[in-house]
Design a protein around this motif. Structure first.
Motif, PDB file in Angstrom:
ATOM      1  N   ARG A 133     -14.181  20.011  54.009  1.00  0.00           N
ATOM      2  CA  ARG A 133     -14.082  19.140  52.841  1.00  0.00           C
ATOM      3  C   ARG A 133     -12.670  19.308  52.312  1.00  0.00           C
ATOM      4  N   VAL A 134     -11.941  18.195  52.254  1.00  0.00           N
ATOM      5  CA  VAL A 134     -10.529  18.261  51.876  1.00  0.00           C
ATOM      6  C   VAL A 134     -10.172  17.200  50.853  1.00  0.00           C
ATOM      7  N   LYS A 135      -9.047  17.443  50.184  1.00  0.00           N
ATOM      8  CA  LYS A 135      -8.424  16.457  49.315  1.00  0.00           C
ATOM      9  C   LYS A 135      -7.029  16.224  49.880  1.00  0.00           C
ATOM     10  N   VAL A 136      -6.763  15.009  50.349  1.00  0.00           N
ATOM     11  CA  VAL A 136      -5.490  14.684  50.992  1.00  0.00           C
ATOM     12  C   VAL A 136      -4.387  14.673  49.933  1.00  0.00           C
ATOM     13  N   ILE A 137      -3.309  15.417  50.209  1.00  0.00           N
ATOM     14  CA  ILE A 137      -2.186  15.525  49.281  1.00  0.00           C
ATOM     15  C   ILE A 137      -1.058  14.583  49.680  1.00  0.00           C
ATOM     16  N   LYS A 138      -0.655  14.632  50.962  1.00  0.00           N
ATOM     17  CA  LYS A 138       0.405  13.727  51.423  1.00  0.00           C
ATOM     18  C   LYS A 138       0.327  13.540  52.928  1.00  0.00           C
ATOM     19  N   MET A 139       0.807  12.365  53.356  1.00  0.00           N
ATOM     20  CA  MET A 139       0.868  12.029  54.771  1.00  0.00           C
ATOM     21  C   MET A 139       2.286  12.337  55.255  1.00  0.00           C
ATOM     22  N   ILE A 140       2.382  12.971  56.434  1.00  0.00           N
ATOM     23  CA  ILE A 140       3.676  13.369  56.993  1.00  0.00           C
ATOM     24  C   ILE A 140       3.700  12.932  58.458  1.00  0.00           C
ATOM     25  N   GLY A 141       4.135  11.727  58.728  1.00  0.00           N
ATOM     26  CA  GLY A 141       4.190  11.236  60.108  1.00  0.00           C
ATOM     27  C   GLY A 141       2.811  11.201  60.746  1.00  0.00           C
ATOM     28  N   GLU A 142       2.627  12.002  61.795  1.00  0.00           N
ATOM     29  CA  GLU A 142       1.345  12.041  62.509  1.00  0.00           C
ATOM     30  C   GLU A 142       0.452  13.187  62.048  1.00  0.00           C
ATOM     31  N   SER A 143       0.759  13.747  60.876  1.00  0.00           N
ATOM     32  CA  SER A 143      -0.070  14.802  60.301  1.00  0.00           C
ATOM     33  C   SER A 143      -0.213  14.540  58.808  1.00  0.00           C
ATOM     34  N   PHE A 144      -1.032  15.348  58.154  1.00  0.00           N
ATOM     35  CA  PHE A 144      -1.183  15.227  56.710  1.00  0.00           C
ATOM     36  C   PHE A 144      -1.464  16.588  56.110  1.00  0.00           C
ATOM     37  N   GLN A 145      -1.057  16.733  54.859  1.00  0.00           N
ATOM     38  CA  GLN A 145      -1.302  17.972  54.130  1.00  0.00           C
ATOM     39  C   GLN A 145      -2.484  17.729  53.201  1.00  0.00           C
ATOM     40  N   ALA A 146      -3.393  18.697  53.139  1.00  0.00           N
ATOM     41  CA  ALA A 146      -4.584  18.563  52.304  1.00  0.00           C
ATOM     42  C   ALA A 146      -5.011  19.922  51.780  1.00  0.00           C
ATOM     43  N   TYR A 147      -5.714  19.890  50.636  1.00  0.00           N
ATOM     44  CA  TYR A 147      -6.315  21.120  50.130  1.00  0.00           C
ATOM     45  C   TYR A 147      -7.661  21.247  50.815  1.00  0.00           C
ATOM     46  N   CYS A 148      -7.872  22.341  51.528  1.00  0.00           N
ATOM     47  CA  CYS A 148      -9.121  22.588  52.252  1.00  0.00           C
ATOM     48  C   CYS A 148     -10.010  23.492  51.398  1.00  0.00           C
ATOM     49  N   PHE A 149     -11.196  22.992  51.053  1.00  0.00           N
ATOM     50  CA  PHE A 149     -12.108  23.764  50.213  1.00  0.00           C
ATOM     51  C   PHE A 149     -12.804  24.879  51.000  1.00  0.00           C
ATOM     52  N   MET A 150     -12.839  24.762  52.332  1.00  0.00           N
ATOM     53  CA  MET A 150     -13.427  25.819  53.165  1.00  0.00           C
ATOM     54  C   MET A 150     -12.522  27.057  53.158  1.00  0.00           C
ATOM     55  N   LYS A 151     -11.203  26.831  53.243  1.00  0.00           N
ATOM     56  CA  LYS A 151     -10.239  27.932  53.276  1.00  0.00           C
ATOM     57  C   LYS A 151      -9.645  28.234  51.898  1.00  0.00           C
TER      58      LYS A 151
END
Length: 73
Positions: A30-48
């Motif tokens: 379960r994540v909240k997407v923070i920003k898109m970076i090309g072919e990847s994205f940064q997100a806050y992961c609630f599992m970790k």
């Protein structure tokens, strides 16, 4: 997948991901997407409980979270 993740980021919405790691393991996150970076994205992961970078091509499924779970105190 990229369009769904972008919409979730714009709407500030949580999503459940089925994600395949580099080693081939599959996890549900379960994540909240923070920003898109090309072919990847940064997100806050609630599992970790931390910010993580995910590869878009490794995302197997994206489901928006519509009902928030509440914790009973």
């Amino acid at each position: 997948m990229k369009e769904q993740l972008l919409k979730a980021m714009q709407r500030n919405q949580l999503v459940d991901l089925m994600y395949m790691s580099k080693s081939g393991g599959i996890t549900k996150r379960r994540v909240k997407v923070i920003k898109m970076i090309g072919e990847s994205f940064q997100a806050y992961c609630f599992m970790k409980n931390d910010k993580r970078t995910f590869i878009i091509d490794s995302v197997l499924a994206v489901v928006p979270v519509t009902i928030r779970e509440r914790e009973v105190i």
